[in-house]
Design a protein around this motif. Structure first.
Motif, PDB file in Angstrom:
ATOM      1  N   GLU A 442       0.727  -1.034   0.086  1.00  0.00           N
ATOM      2  CA  GLU A 442       0.122  -0.123   0.001  1.00  0.00           C
ATOM      3  C   GLU A 442       0.883   1.175  -0.072  1.00  0.00           C
ATOM      4  OE1 GLU A 442      -2.995   0.368  -0.344  1.00  0.00           O
ATOM      5  OE2 GLU A 442      -3.936  -1.720  -0.180  1.00  0.00           O
ATOM      6  N   SER A 446       0.852   3.932  -2.932  1.00  0.00           N
ATOM      7  CA  SER A 446       0.439   5.460  -2.762  1.00  0.00           C
ATOM      8  C   SER A 446       1.690   6.228  -3.060  1.00  0.00           C
ATOM      9  CB  SER A 446       0.583   5.629  -1.110  1.00  0.00           C
ATOM     10  OG  SER A 446       0.424   6.933  -0.622  1.00  0.00           O
ATOM     11  N   GLU A 449       1.412   6.793  -6.713  1.00  0.00           N
ATOM     12  CA  GLU A 449       0.506   7.609  -7.064  1.00  0.00           C
ATOM     13  C   GLU A 449       0.683   9.281  -6.683  1.00  0.00           C
ATOM     14  OE1 GLU A 449      -2.865   9.590  -8.545  1.00  0.00           O
ATOM     15  OE2 GLU A 449      -2.068   7.478  -8.754  1.00  0.00           O
ATOM     16  N   GLN A 450       1.463   9.276  -5.633  1.00  0.00           N
ATOM     17  CA  GLN A 450       2.119  10.611  -5.356  1.00  0.00           C
ATOM     18  C   GLN A 450       3.020  11.260  -6.337  1.00  0.00           C
ATOM     19  OE1 GLN A 450       3.407  10.232  -1.515  1.00  0.00           O
ATOM     20  NE2 GLN A 450       1.560   9.987  -0.288  1.00  0.00           N
TER      21      GLN A 450
END
Length: 483
Positions: A442, A446, A449-450
């Motif tokens: 996860e 993340s 995506e950031q």
């Protein structure tokens, strides 16, 4: 570190260098309103005419579409620029209508007439005893062939109306240039958004492959009795979650490609591939004062607003001229007589001075309307000046902030990958369960995506600055050179 090939393959697939294809920003949330853009643009670009196009003819096969190719197509087919070009034609027609009041009006209407007149019809009825009066006159004929010229010698109202129409034409021309900038924005944002969605597919695929490898590893350990069944269930849920995200990413990319085709005017159903990629490219900064000076001299919408102010000033002068006298000349020259064979040369020249005395308040009403238009155009100009200042400062601030975010996000990816590798090693060694591995997955997802979002915001700031400076077409070529 484990040596299984699925792990090595999945980790390679999600290296930062593979994510460098992402760029840009979502077009349809940009706050560019009518006051900023000049042409008719209700709401945002995503809901106005710049989101539509006139479709071109379909092409066989798959089109290889670069960013510059997309921009070139958009400048030809986008509805916003086509409508703006029509506005120039309309403004040109209005200018010619105003100029016609100052130019000579030349007409010719030759005629031949043969008549016989009943005297009783026109009121002649003489009755004198012993004298017989005719009941009709004729037949007789007329012939007249002349050229008539009407020329305004001085009409201050028409002069200023023509000047106002000329400024309106300039404003329409500037608005057309601004529309081209907006088309570049629409196409650039849409294209770069599609690139970002395509990059999300790549990262989602890599994450799905990693989750599948971890699920297989957990299942093997559960079957071997070295791990509890719940570890296998957690890994399976994580794998299926990544599969769902991959499906959604593919769907988002397909939808965004439809938006690209719609903006640039591709034929419905036309297949195409995006050939350009946009890696992170450091922007050479400029000071706020330099950017503002460039924006005020280059922004076409600002030039259009100033032309509208000048047009309103001339319109007010034209309204005030309703109180002034005007001078005109009317003349004709030709031949006239009872028959063309007996016609002689004739002419008439007349000068007329028209002096307005009382016009029922119509001139006062025209002046009031012209005053209101002038006030509104000046207020729009001042508002736009402030908006340009805000646009430039916002874009520069976002550039600085998002550039730092890109660097941090890139570092986070490396740390998250190292964390996931250690978690998998610990799980393989039996000193950790899948909770730790799932959390590491996860975290890595993340981080990716950031990173995508930070590039997304960074390129948004660059293309927004290009728009704020009034050089979107040149700015896109300069800021997005990467393949």
């Amino acid at each position: 570190m484990p040596s299984a090939s699925p792990l090595r393959d999945s980790r390679c697939a999600i290296q930062p260098s593979r994510v460098f294809v992402v760029a840009a920003i979502f077009l349809y949330g940009v706050a560019i309103s009518v006051a900023q853009t000049g042409p008719s643009l209700p709401g945002t670009l995503g809901t106005g005419s710049f989101a539509g196009s006139v479709a071109s003819k379909p092409v066989l096969g798959v089109i290889q579409l670069s960013l510059q190719d997309a921009i070139d197509r958009g400048l030809k087919q986008n509805l916003g620029v086509l409508l703006s070009n029509s506005d120039i034609q309309s403004a040109s027609g209005q200018r010619w209508q105003q100029l016609s009041a100052l130019l000579p009006q030349v007409t010719a209407a030759p005629y031949v007439d043969a008549s016989k007149t009943n005297l009783a019809e026109v009121g002649f009825s003489f009755k004198i005893p012993g004298i017989a009066f005719p009941t009709s006159v004729g037949p007789f004929s007329y012939f007249d062939a002349r050229v008539n010229v009407t020329q305004s010698l001085f009409d201050w109202k028409s002069i200023n109306s023509a000047r106002a129409a000329g400024q309106s034409l300039k404003s329409a021309s500037y608005t057309y240039k601004d529309a081209r900038d907006l088309v570049v924005l629409a196409v650039g944002f849409s294209y770069l958004k599609a690139i970002a969605e395509e990059a999300r597919i790549e990262t989602a695929q890599a994450q799905s492959d990693t989750a599948q490898a971890i699920y297989k590893q957990a299942s093997d350990q559960v079957n071997a009795g070295t791990s509890p069944e719940i570890d296998g269930l957690r890994a399976k849920v994580e794998f299926q979650t990544r599969e769902q995200q991959l499906i959604q990413a593919r769907n988002d990319f397909a939808i965004q490609k439809l938006s690209v085709g719609r903006v640039i005017g591709l034929a419905p159903g036309q297949e195409f591939e995006l050939t350009d990629k946009s890696p992170y490219q450091r922007f050479e900064g400029m000071t706020v004062d330099e950017a503002l000076q460039r924006a005020y001299s280059s922004r076409s919408d600002y030039q259009a607003a100033m032309a509208e102010v000048r047009a309103a000033e001339f319109s007010r002068k034209a309204a005030m001229a309703g109180y002034f006298p005007s001078l005109s000349l009317n003349g004709d020259y030709g031949e006239a007589g009872s028959h063309p064979s007996t016609a002689t040369q004739v002419f008439d020249v007349r000068g007329t001075l028209s002096i307005p005395i009382f016009q029922g308040g119509s001139v006062h009403g025209d002046v009031l309307q012209a005053d209101a238009r002038l006030t509104q155009s000046k207020e729009r100009l001042e508002n736009l000046r402030g908006q340009i200042d805000s646009d430039v400062r916002t874009a520069l601030l976002n550039l600085e902030s998002s550039a730092e975010q890109v660097e941090v996000a890139r570092s986070n990816i490396e740390l998250a990958e190292a964390t996931l590798a250690q978690s998998r090693d610990r799980f393989s060694a039996g000193v950790a369960d899948t909770v730790e591995v799932v959390q590491s997955q996860e975290t890595l997802a993340s981080s990716h995506e950031q990173y995508i979002s930070s590039l997304y915001n960074y390129n948004y700031a660059k293309i927004s600055l290009a728009r704020a400076l009034g050089a979107a077409e040149a700015g896109v070529k300069e800021y997005f050179k990467g393949k």
